[in-house]
Design an enzyme around this catalytic site. Structure first.
Site, mmCIF file in Angstrom:
data_model
loop_
_atom_site.group_PDB
_atom_site.id
_atom_site.type_symbol
_atom_site.label_atom_id
_atom_site.label_comp_id
_atom_site.label_asym_id
_atom_site.label_seq_id
_atom_site.Cartn_x
_atom_site.Cartn_y
_atom_site.Cartn_z
ATOM 1 N N GLU A 68 5.064 28.546 33.171
ATOM 2 C CA GLU A 68 5.263 28.697 34.619
ATOM 3 C C GLU A 68 5.966 30.037 34.850
ATOM 4 O OE1 GLU A 68 7.642 26.627 38.385
ATOM 5 O OE2 GLU A 68 7.814 25.795 36.354
ATOM 6 N N ARG A 293 11.052 18.428 21.220
ATOM 7 C CA ARG A 293 11.574 19.616 21.892
ATOM 8 C C ARG A 293 12.560 20.315 20.964
ATOM 9 N NH1 ARG A 293 14.757 19.740 27.731
ATOM 10 N NH2 ARG A 293 15.698 21.798 27.483
ATOM 11 N N LYS A 303 15.242 25.867 32.490
ATOM 12 C CA LYS A 303 15.017 27.098 33.232
ATOM 13 C C LYS A 303 15.905 27.181 34.474
ATOM 14 C CE LYS A 303 10.810 28.500 32.999
ATOM 15 N NZ LYS A 303 9.366 28.702 33.235
#
Length: 587
Positions: A68, A293, A303
């Site tokens: 993103e 993760r 983020k």
């Protein structure tokens, strides 16, 4: 830091300086992820790629990396990118890179440009670069088909109330609106009218599901912000959950890799894709495959939280060396090869762990130590003049190796004189009559030590050379620089860093702002040997008995006398300057 022992004796740098891969913005030339399969079993983490992808066929696997553009890539994204590359290569398939640009409020050209830079530095070899915004027309068409099929409805319930209803499994009063009413509101939403702005379009799934992600998630919402790519053309945007299954299928993705924290969303993904297949015939199936993760101690990878550090000025930018971004750790001195080796050493494990940064920096040290040139630096604060009574009457220059075990590093000029500078920490450890070794010269005997009567600090030393002495028998091996005009020392700014977060493992219910380390940057002023004058940005070197450093700003970059700015590179074992930085200047 100046009193740290154990660095290899020797040299300095110039044209032979090691350049940190990717630190200068150029595409890294090292092997890509799949070119180093041996790393899959390396390290002590027990990583393995023994688990194959379900339904994978050689030559037909298509993976995708969908960043993103709302920030820079961090080390967790690097793992995702390299795993997708690994499996695409393993099955002789393809890797797609797709920008998930569905939220114009957070996206910027800057982020797109820097993500592309990060992708190049990581050495990703992708087949196609696409954007979710390429598919906005089809997604809007798909939305209308879903409404007509009774699989979506418009809901003007206030956000907080909707969140509460979803939490409790309570159906919205809007859930049973007619298709005609939903289509009317859909048109209002596409036009971005006042009525449209009060509505969100939701999937009609199951409000009683034990899986909260299945309780009618939002599919489309209005946003009047400027989109970095399409401008103001659209007023209505799909959510990631809405767009991803469709675009994956349309682009022919066979395996969508996701971190295991999203495992409860897999049921939602498959339901949405199946619903699309009902109204859009021909869409293929997509397999979801999850992996753990990547988490690090004393680190946040959200983020949103990293954006907070940037926007509040706790760091300089997204590429600040304290940031866990790809650009941040490269700027700190990480080699791309070390980053790849560490990530692949984790394998495809689904076990969630918190990694120590020491592991990755130890791998990095093994790459830079054998080849990086050696230099000498003396901290200015408290430095002490040692007068050698039988030293050379006139300064003499000799050539010595830059790296005693790596001849390709070349040689450097070393000035010897009858007066030399030592650091205070070394001078304070000497005793009268003691024999010491002056590195790259030979032994000397300390004759007298003068101290400040009030502080006890050493202010002057005298001694005599004993070049026939045995260097193996001396207790101290000292770094030094000639204290004569002919030795044109270079001003240095030595910078070290501490963690941004004080807590080793940040929990979900922690307020991370309460865990922010107030002082994370430490600076010391020093002078370096004249050979350092030609160092370039990104060069990696070792300062003898201090540690490894990377050049962040070369000499004179912002003015003729501006110092070289050197960032300390962690070596996986040495204490930071921050642990004993009483003389350092925090900022």
């Amino acid at each position: 830091m100046g009193g740290k022992k154990g660095g290899a004796p020797g040299s300095a740098t110039g044209p032979a300086a090691v350049k940190a891969s990717g630190a200068d913005g150029k595409k890294a030339g090292g092997a890509a992820a799949a070119d180093v399969p041996a790393a899959a079993g390396a390290g002590d983490s027990g990583g393995s790629f023994d688990i194959g992808l379900p339904g994978a066929e050689e030559g037909k696997v298509v993976t995708r990396f969908p960043p993103e553009p709302s920030g820079y890539l961090h080390i967790g994204h690097a793992k995702a990118a390299l795993l997708n590359q690994y499996f695409a290569d393993l099955y002789k398939g393809k890797l797609l890179v797709r920008f998930d640009d569905t939220n114009p409020s957070k996206e910027k050209d800057e982020f797109v440009e820097n993500i592309l830079k990060d992708i190049a530095d990581l050495g990703l070899r992708y087949d196609r670069l696409t954007y979710t915004s390429d598919y906005f027309p089809q997604l809007l068409d798909l939305g209308e088909k879903m409404i007509r099929a009774g699989l979506m409805y418009a809901d003007d319930t206030p956000v907080e109330q909707m969140r509460e209803q979803r939490l409790k499994g309570i159906e919205s009063a809007c859930r049973n609106r007619s298709v005609e009413e939903n289509l009317r509101l859909w048109a209002e939403m596409k036009a971005g009218t006042e009525i449209g702005l009060t509505n969100a379009m939701r999937f009609k799934i199951d409000m009683k599901s034990v899986n909260g992600t299945m309780r009618d998630p939002v599919a489309f919402r209005c946003n009047l912000a400027h989109h970095w790519r399409t401008g103001y053309k659209y007023k209505l945007y799909p959510t990631y959950d809405c767009a991803c299954p469709f675009v994956d299928a349309v682009e022919g993705v066979t395996h969508a890799l996701r971190t295991s924290e999203y495992r409860d969303r897999e049921e939602q993904y498959y339901w949405i894709l199946a619903a699309y297949q009902k109204v859009w015939p021909g869409l293929p199936n997509v397999h979801i495959w999850d992996y753990s993760r990547l988490n690090f101690v004393n680190t946040v990878l959200s983020k949103r939280k990293l954006t907070w550090f940037v926007e509040t000025g706790r760091v300089e930018s997204w590429n600040d060396p304290r940031m866990p971004t790809v650009q941040g750790i490269l700027r700190r001195g990480m080699r791309i090869e070390a980053l790849k080796e560490f990530i692949l050493s984790q394998g495809a494990s689904k076990n969630i762990t918190f990694q120590e940064w020491d592991k990755i920096w130890t791998i990095n040290k093994k790459l830079i130590d054998p080849v990086c040139p050696r230099h000498t630096a003396i901290e200015v604060d408290g430095r002490v003049l040692l007068t050698l009574e039988d030293g050379p009457a006139e300064p003499e220059v000799v050539m010595v190796p830059r790296h005693k075990k790596y001849p390709p590093a070349g040689k450097k000029a070393l000035t010897r004189a009858n007066q030399i500078w030592l650091e205070q920490v070394d001078a304070s450890s000497l005793a009268e009559g003691e024999e010491v070794t002056l590195m790259d010269w030979g032994n000397a005997i300390v004759k007298s030590i003068t101290r400040d009567p009030s502080t006890g600090a050493v202010t002057a030393l005298s001694g005599m050379l004993n070049l026939d002495g045995d260097v193996k028998k001396t207790r101290l091996k000292l770094t030094w620089l000639a204290a004569v005009p002919q030795c044109e020392v270079v001003p240095l700014q030595l910078v070290d860093f501490d963690y941004l977060i004080t807590k080793k493992k940040v929990e979900e219910d922690d307020n991370f702002m309460d865990l922010v380390n107030p002082t994370t940057r430490f600076e010391k002023i020093a002078v370096g040997d004249p050979n350092m004058r030609t160092l370039q940005k990104g060069d990696v070197l070792q300062l003898e008995r201090k540690g490894y450093y990377i050049v962040d700003e070369p000499y004179g970059v912002k003015g003729t006398s501006r110092p070289i700015v050197l960032f300390c590179i962690p070596d996986g074992r040495a204490k930071n300057m921050t642990k004993s930085a009483a003389a350092a200047a925090p900022s």
